[in-house]
Design an enzyme around this catalytic site. Structure first.
Site, short mmCIF file in Angstrom:
data_model
loop_
_atom_site.label_atom_id
_atom_site.label_comp_id
_atom_site.label_asym_id
_atom_site.label_seq_id
_atom_site.Cartn_x
_atom_site.Cartn_y
_atom_site.Cartn_z
N HIS D 199 0.57 -1.23 0.02
CA HIS D 199 0.18 -0.12 -0.12
C HIS D 199 0.88 1.10 0.13
O HIS D 199 2.01 1.11 0.59
CB HIS D 199 -1.22 0.21 0.89
CG HIS D 199 -1.80 0.84 1.51
ND1 HIS D 199 -2.97 1.25 0.13
CD2 HIS D 199 -2.19 2.28 1.83
CE1 HIS D 199 -3.79 2.43 0.67
NE2 HIS D 199 -3.51 3.22 0.48
N GLY D 208 -6.78 3.61 1.85
CA GLY D 208 -8.26 3.19 0.83
C GLY D 208 -7.26 3.74 -0.07
O GLY D 208 -6.20 3.44 -0.75
N LEU D 234 -10.35 -4.03 3.25
CA LEU D 234 -9.45 -3.08 3.21
C LEU D 234 -8.09 -2.38 4.22
O LEU D 234 -8.40 -1.81 5.37
CB LEU D 234 -9.92 -1.88 2.24
CG LEU D 234 -9.36 -0.94 1.37
CD1 LEU D 234 -9.09 -2.03 0.30
CD2 LEU D 234 -10.12 -0.19 0.65
N ASP D 235 -6.93 -2.93 3.18
CA ASP D 235 -5.72 -1.89 3.83
C ASP D 235 -5.68 -1.70 5.75
O ASP D 235 -4.80 -1.41 6.32
CB ASP D 235 -5.65 -0.51 3.87
CG ASP D 235 -5.47 -0.52 1.68
OD1 ASP D 235 -4.48 -1.49 1.63
OD2 ASP D 235 -5.60 0.39 2.30
N ALA D 236 -6.23 -3.85 6.18
CA ALA D 236 -6.26 -3.44 7.29
C ALA D 236 -5.81 -4.59 8.08
O ALA D 236 -5.97 -5.15 9.44
CB ALA D 236 -8.15 -3.34 8.28
#
Lengths: 291, 291, 291, 291
Positions: D199, D208, D234-236
């Site tokens: 990311h 995000g 998401l992205d976690a």
């Protein structure tokens, strides 16, 4: 200025070096203003505002319909003379041509080729010269000429003569992208402050051969890489950029090398980028970098 | 200029913000030159050379015998008016007065006191205000006034009233050196872009309370600290400086705190240093830092 | 283990160095297990798993009611003998006593005093010794003995004799916190791998005097600090920790010094912390740091 | 052990996770010793030595003539059962097979291809899958299969079905090398902790889309990149590695992107390297990395 049409604009860069004294900025920027140049970037530095040396970099745009750079250059000349000013006026549209010298390790070479193709490196790669044939296929596949010139250590002058024939009048500067041969004064003096080397240590530590092995032996906790202009004295030229990476007792010399490669390539690419963007001035074996 | 006697010199700083347009630098530096000011530092930035906003910081010396700063200020005024220019003219000799607000953790407080005593922080520490009595002895031993103002969370306005009585007209800016109370709009609006906070995370990650605990829970591999100007929205003001420190899975939340303290103090001290040296301009909830 | 009462626990640390060979970890941990020691931390390193040298650090808790450390030590002895193993068994509750040597610059001294008072430095500060009287008031106000011992460069042995009288049997190790005198072999040999120095450069660059001035002259882009054990050869002992800070052409030598101070103090404090927590083993003029 | 012939050696790795309790290390290493395994690397971590969770990674060599890994595995089983221990035994010689998913930006893809060819990435690149045809020529020229599978945002399931047909039983894990599509739970759940994403921000900041644009708007002074395992949120997912790069007010969002690319690629490559070398354990949405 309110810009109606960017297509007729030409970009220019002005580098200045002179004894520091009041009024220089006013005088220089006045001439640019009078010639309808619009300053887009400006940076300056003085070694000492009293009797020191003053350096300035100005990037500007100029409307080519109304003014030419020659006119501007002529207008700056009397000022330069009056103030013992060294001025250089460059056109970014005329990209600098580089020769990349490389030996077996390809990481720095690949970085330069990739960044140039990405458009982040504003240079023309005129040729790649190597004392090994290893990268010929890769380089030619990307569309760049590759010259394999073996170096016999007892007859280095023969190889350097061949190199000179290739680069003379064909390139503006040379990048030693892990080129493991020491250049002779013959080549070095032909390209003053125009040869960039990447040394795989944090200079001035570990000047010379096998820096990672020596870093391993010394037990350092951080390794580094240094991009510098080449001068006659080995690894002693003006430093352009350095970076480091933390290691620990568990790293072998070869793990240091693998880690070091990741910083060598970015340090070198950054130095080359600054060079082609006219961001570097050399003074007193040091660099002023307007990054 | 060849300087015969530095004793009669006065130092000045000029900050400029205006719509970008050609000729500004020439006009400003011309006025300085005409008033015998010698520029010792100069930096500029434009958000966009076409219709953007232009920012400039100039440090200069001026011979106080021949010229006064008032004269210079008056000379700049018509230019400022013509170009919708915001100008500030400062005298470094008139040190900014700061109030330090602190709670229980003393590392940021100690850093500021130490750097001020070392002479690296060009500020006058007018007072230390705390909602705890813990550091009274230390602060007073170093010769600074200490005011213990407890904060009752149901009656914060009483404490803030007392704080305001102490600082009003007495200080130029406030530093929240790990002050664990949220300031009310009453105080914040009285010191626009004049309150510097250190937040113990890498903003905008972990806004609000207990950032290290949350960093621990999220499993980040790097922690950070952020110095920013305080605005009404919590931890959302213009960021001045940030720094980070690598950690790993073995760090407990309290080890993160101990490591974090080492960067919080230097990040905050750097931000305060830049603030008092007039190196920071605020635009659009962001900072331009001429460091 | 499910722990009902932590109050009766004693903490221990075991350091091991021996020729590497299979089964060592099993044998050592077996003895700990048989003596009801619970391992809380464990780290190991081998220079080479085949014929190399093996190093291990184990932190453990032991229920003092049932077992004593002497018993454990006795149990380890035959193993140590059989494997040519060097073992050290330490009790963290018995804090190491340190002497801090300092000259005029106080930042490293203050950092150590501050960290010790914060509780992050698990050491006892037995005394501060200086060749200048400058910090007497500060140090004594914090409750530590301060001895002012001037050093006459033609009669260094007199000063060292006085120092030795103070520290002999009174301290376990010495920290040179910007002590600007070179120790004689007399003192160095009395504290092998027990004297920690902070050198204000990124060793092995700029060994010796005036490193910042030389870094300025060389035009480096990054400055550093190095904590190392003192050996007879100047600045050539085993490196414990290093850190760096980015600078640029605009930094004067004195600005480098100011920036360097901020890393010198944290590098030194980290090295001292690791030393007192028995995290450092020395081998072949290098350190293994189990941090 | 004194090694006469390395050719008959087989390499193995053992990962362990279980409730922490005394004696585990002894018991595990004893079994290895009894089966003539020689430990070459060992690292361990406990969330809490009292009632916490214990993790261990052991790399070893074993003489294939005398012992097989199956025998070793069988010998470990009763221990695993007795201690609720999760064990994994891996053979490095059996390289993990990866699928690289990529969209238009090629820097992460190139880094993985380059590092794999250099031999620093101990993995087999089974295929490259992209929703764009852009990199087909480059990837195929390097000898890897390239599958162009366009993604219609209203019919993502069709594309994912095609992807699944390609990777099912063919790859061990997936690397999202700047793949700008969000995977559905269908794919994510089929590869638990086996999908690595890069990311382009310092998570948890800027989760995000468009992180650089948002970093620009927020005015951060440092940008970052984060490699993490993909989970449904998401992205976690568990963070594997992060790195940062200093910027300043003069950086445009697109300059941030160019700078960010240089760290994204190395952060991702490091995470992939650790993954294939079995250095990562996941616990509680966090990673333990034995690097």
């Amino acid at each position: 200025m309110i810009l109606h049409d960017k297509s007729s604009l030409r970009y220019g860069r002005l580098l200045i070096a002179c004894p520091d004294q009041p009024g220089i900025v006013t005088k220089v920027t006045r001439i640019l203003f009078d010639h309808h140049a619009n300053i887009t970037e400006s940076a300056q530095y003085s070694t000492d505002p009293y009797n020191g040396r003053f350096f300035m970099r100005i990037a500007f745009t100029i409307d080519s319909a109304s003014e030419t750079l020659d006119t501007l250059h002529n207008a700056l000349r009397p000022l330069a003379k009056a103030h013992a000013m060294k001025i250089s006026l460059m056109l970014p549209e005329k990209k600098k041509r580089m020769a990349i010298f490389v030996s077996k390790e390809e990481h720095c070479l690949l970085e330069l080729l990739w960044q140039q193709q990405m458009g982040t490196l504003e240079a023309e790669i005129a040729m790649v010269i190597s004392n090994h044939p290893d990268h010929q296929k890769t380089v030619e596949a990307m569309g760049f000429p590759y010259y394999y010139i073996p170096v016999d250590k007892h007859q280095k002058d023969i190889a350097e003569k061949k190199q000179m024939d290739l680069i003379k009048d064909q390139v503006d500067f040379i990048v030693l992208a892990r080129y493991m041969q020491i250049l002779s004064p013959y080549l070095v003096s032909a390209f003053p402050n125009q040869i960039i080397n990447i040394h795989h240590s944090f200079l001035p530590a570990f000047v010379g051969a096998k820096p990672y092995e020596r870093a391993f032996d010394r037990g350092v906790k951080i390794i580094g890489a240094t991009a510098h202009y080449v001068t006659e004295e080995l690894d002693a030229g003006p430093i352009i950029e350095q970076d480091v990476q933390r290691i620990h007792h568990g790293y072998s010399a070869s793990e240091m090398k693998a880690t070091g490669r990741l910083i060598e390539r970015t340090v070198l690419a950054k130095a080359v980028k600054w060079h082609v963007e006219d961001r570097i001035l050399v003074h007193d074996n040091k660099t002023i970098v307007f990054a």
